[in-house]
Enzyme design. Sequence first.
Site, PDB file in Angstrom:
ATOM      1  N   GLY A  71       0.837  -1.197   0.000  1.00 18.66           N
ATOM      2  CA  GLY A  71       0.000   0.000   0.000  1.00 18.66           C
ATOM      3  C   GLY A  71       0.870   1.245   0.000  1.00 18.66           C
ATOM      4  N   HIS A  72       1.896   1.211  -0.850  1.00 15.36           N
ATOM      5  CA  HIS A  72       2.779   2.368  -1.006  1.00 15.36           C
ATOM      6  C   HIS A  72       3.616   2.196  -2.266  1.00 15.36           C
ATOM      7  CE1 HIS A  72       5.301  -0.454   1.483  1.00 15.36           C
ATOM      8  NE2 HIS A  72       6.066  -0.245   0.436  1.00 15.36           N
ATOM      9  N   ALA A  73       4.326   3.264  -2.620  1.00 21.45           N
ATOM     10  CA  ALA A  73       5.296   3.199  -3.725  1.00 21.45           C
ATOM     11  C   ALA A  73       6.640   3.683  -3.195  1.00 21.45           C
ATOM     12  CB  ALA A  73       4.834   4.084  -4.880  1.00 21.45           C
TER      13      ALA A  73
END
Length: 139
Positions: free
Chosen positions: A55-57
């Site tokens: 749930g991130h980059a």
Amino acid sequence: MMTKSSVYDCCIIELNKIHNRSGNITVIEEKIDIPFSIQRVYYLYDVPGGSQRGGHAHKDLHQLIVSASGSFDVVLDDGRNKKVVELNRPYYGLYVVPGIWRELFNFSSGGICIVMASHKYSEEDYIRVYNDFIDYKNV
Ligand code: TYD
């Protein structure tokens, strides 16, 4: 920074397997089996069923994600395209380039996810809010 990176820059790398009647070995050497140098390794384990990770980059981080045991799914998202990859063999690694939003889910019980990363941990390298990611990608 790879703001223009796409999910099609990410790929499954089939790793070697040294087969033996008493068990197998898979070896990952930086710049040989994977296209980057490894500065950090971490692993996820004891993931409760139904949990979602990621749930991130990352702005600059290259990663190889491997299911060392069990299975899980990874959604890759570049802001335009999405790709879902199931990882269920210890000799398949998912190479994720910088600038890709990722989510990990559907962990089987006892699943272990090993991640090889090109840089040490840095919170500044994370984009944790999806709308910020879309702005970053200039979609
Ligand atoms: P995070 O990368 O958000 O986890 P995931 O993508 O698996 O859901 O990290 C969770 C927490 O662990 C966060 O507080 C930062 C910490 N952490 C470190 O301190 N060092 C690391 O190398 C990693 C990967 C996480």
